[in-house]
Design a protein around this motif. Structure first.
Motif, PDB file in Angstrom:
ATOM      1  N   LEU A 132      37.766  37.503  40.530  1.00  0.00           N
ATOM      2  CA  LEU A 132      36.673  38.009  39.591  1.00  0.00           C
ATOM      3  C   LEU A 132      35.387  37.456  39.988  1.00  0.00           C
ATOM      4  O   LEU A 132      35.089  36.861  40.742  1.00  0.00           O
ATOM      5  N   ALA A 133      34.291  38.368  39.345  1.00  0.00           N
ATOM      6  CA  ALA A 133      32.900  37.988  39.558  1.00  0.00           C
ATOM      7  C   ALA A 133      32.203  37.886  38.083  1.00  0.00           C
ATOM      8  O   ALA A 133      32.579  38.448  37.303  1.00  0.00           O
ATOM      9  N   SER A 261      38.918  43.705  38.806  1.00  0.00           N
ATOM     10  CA  SER A 261      39.624  45.127  39.291  1.00  0.00           C
ATOM     11  C   SER A 261      40.404  45.682  38.242  1.00  0.00           C
ATOM     12  O   SER A 261      41.146  44.732  37.390  1.00  0.00           O
ATOM     13  N   CYS A 262      40.373  47.019  37.754  1.00  0.00           N
ATOM     14  CA  CYS A 262      41.422  47.394  36.898  1.00  0.00           C
ATOM     15  C   CYS A 262      42.629  47.000  37.029  1.00  0.00           C
ATOM     16  O   CYS A 262      43.414  47.073  36.150  1.00  0.00           O
ATOM     17  N   ASN A 267      47.216  41.763  34.295  1.00  0.00           N
ATOM     18  CA  ASN A 267      47.869  40.506  35.081  1.00  0.00           C
ATOM     19  C   ASN A 267      47.807  39.363  34.307  1.00  0.00           C
ATOM     20  O   ASN A 267      46.612  38.852  33.942  1.00  0.00           O
ATOM     21  N   PRO A 268      48.821  38.604  34.019  1.00  0.00           N
ATOM     22  CA  PRO A 268      48.590  37.136  33.035  1.00  0.00           C
ATOM     23  C   PRO A 268      47.801  36.253  33.776  1.00  0.00           C
ATOM     24  O   PRO A 268      47.292  35.458  33.020  1.00  0.00           O
ATOM     25  N   ALA A 269      47.713  35.989  35.115  1.00  0.00           N
ATOM     26  CA  ALA A 269      47.223  35.070  35.648  1.00  0.00           C
ATOM     27  C   ALA A 269      45.625  35.380  35.584  1.00  0.00           C
ATOM     28  O   ALA A 269      44.762  34.655  35.461  1.00  0.00           O
ATOM     29  N   ASN A 270      45.285  36.500  35.753  1.00  0.00           N
ATOM     30  CA  ASN A 270      43.859  37.198  35.746  1.00  0.00           C
ATOM     31  C   ASN A 270      43.410  37.147  34.331  1.00  0.00           C
ATOM     32  O   ASN A 270      42.194  36.692  34.125  1.00  0.00           O
ATOM     33  N   MET A 271      44.114  37.467  33.557  1.00  0.00           N
ATOM     34  CA  MET A 271      43.970  37.302  31.999  1.00  0.00           C
ATOM     35  C   MET A 271      43.674  35.745  31.629  1.00  0.00           C
ATOM     36  O   MET A 271      42.576  35.690  30.735  1.00  0.00           O
ATOM     37  N   TRP A 272      44.629  34.989  31.935  1.00  0.00           N
ATOM     38  CA  TRP A 272      44.241  33.486  31.686  1.00  0.00           C
ATOM     39  C   TRP A 272      43.000  32.981  32.475  1.00  0.00           C
ATOM     40  O   TRP A 272      42.250  32.321  31.586  1.00  0.00           O
ATOM     41  N   LEU A 273      42.608  33.445  33.574  1.00  0.00           N
ATOM     42  CA  LEU A 273      41.381  33.171  34.193  1.00  0.00           C
ATOM     43  C   LEU A 273      40.085  33.624  33.275  1.00  0.00           C
ATOM     44  O   LEU A 273      39.062  32.857  32.983  1.00  0.00           O
ATOM     45  N   ARG A 274      40.380  34.887  33.085  1.00  0.00           N
ATOM     46  CA  ARG A 274      39.110  35.424  32.238  1.00  0.00           C
ATOM     47  C   ARG A 274      38.856  34.626  30.914  1.00  0.00           C
ATOM     48  O   ARG A 274      37.889  34.254  30.511  1.00  0.00           O
TER      49      ARG A 274
END
Length: 289
Positions: A132-133, A261-262, A267-274
């Motif tokens: 992400l950015a 990215s939509c 995605n669980p990993a990206n949700m955790w990161l956010r």
């Protein structure tokens, strides 16, 4: 698109390289546009390929999730490395806190400075080169999601022993002094020109710097003035002997957006990161306030 290589794509799909090349050739004939150009040992997408990828990635991601299910993500057992694009201010705000937050895990967060070209940032997000950015510019493309995560304000910074400025600065003083300017790289405008709606008079330049910290250090050792975000200036004001003054101009707030990215929204990993980054930002903002 994802592998930037016909051979690596063939390996991923368990096909021969010629099968992948033939498939791309058929798609090229159907579309009537060149899709990839060779660069070194790999390939680079053309604008036509980028346009197609934008249209295809969302339905393809839905199919993939339906067939494979959404992989579980356990931060306690994961050894994942996440890559985040951010500017100097955000890296300075989050890097140390992220290290402390994750020291009991095997997860790593690697911050990278945002690329100069907007298209490169978007391509890296689409191809998942970065996860992400956090950016001042909100993307307009439908293939990205974004969330406003922080607002800041632009302030004027001078040394404490400045011979003409103490406690406040007038508009006339602001334009009469020499200025230390940030080379923003992304666009030709300075920070203040980017955030104001009025056309400002030309300022006399003292120096042009590549980083905000270098600007603050130069201001601490000269009578020139500079600009910085309030949160960043406060981190170094005492150390460098600086005054932080309200800017005598009408400027818009600095807004930071988390962008991803939509196809990674669920995605669980990206949700955790956010969620992790959002928590770090909120905790750092509350401390600085």
């Amino acid at each position: 698109m994802q592998k930037a290589s016909f051979s690596r794509a063939a390996e991923e799909l368990d096909l021969t390289q010629s099968s992948v090349s033939n498939a791309i050739a058929r798609l090229k004939r159907t579309v009537g546009e060149e899709l990839f150009i060779r660069v070194g040992r790999g390939v680079k997408p053309t604008s036509a390929a980028l346009s197609l990828y934008e249209q295809f990635e969302s339905p393809l991601a839905s199919i993939e999730q339906s067939l494979q299910g959404i992989d579980a993500f356990d931060p306690k057992n994961s050894r994942r490395t996440f890559y985040i694009y951010a500017n100097e201010i955000m890296i300075g705000l989050l890097h140390h806190g992220a290290e402390q937050w994750l020291k009991s895990t095997n997860i790593k967060l690697i911050f990278r400075e945002t690329p100069v070209q907007e298209q490169q940032l978007q391509l890296d997000l689409q191809l998942e080169t970065v996860d992400l950015a956090i950016d001042m510019i909100k993307p307009e493309l439908a293939s990205f999601n974004s969330l406003e995560v922080m607002t800041d304000k632009l302030v004027c910074v001078v040394r404490k022993e400045h011979p003409r400025i103490s406690g406040s600065i007038s508009r006339a003083q602001y334009f009469s002094e020499k200025h230390i300017v940030l080379n923003m790289k992304r666009g030709n405008l300075s920070m203040v020109d980017l955030l104001t709606d009025e056309v400002l008079p030309t300022r006399e330049m003292y120096s042009e710097q590549a980083s905000i910290l270098a600007m603050l250090a130069t201001a601490a050792n000269s009578d020139a003035i500079t600009l910085a975000s309030n949160s960043y200036a406060k981190q170094y004001a005492e150390l460098l002997g600086l005054q932080i003054l309200s800017l005598p101009l009408d400027v818009n707030p600095i807004k930071y957006h988390m962008v991803w990215s939509c196809k990674l929204t669920r995605n669980p990993a990206n949700m955790w990161l956010r969620n992790t980054l959002l928590g770090l930002i909120e905790s750092r903002v509350s401390i600085s306030n």
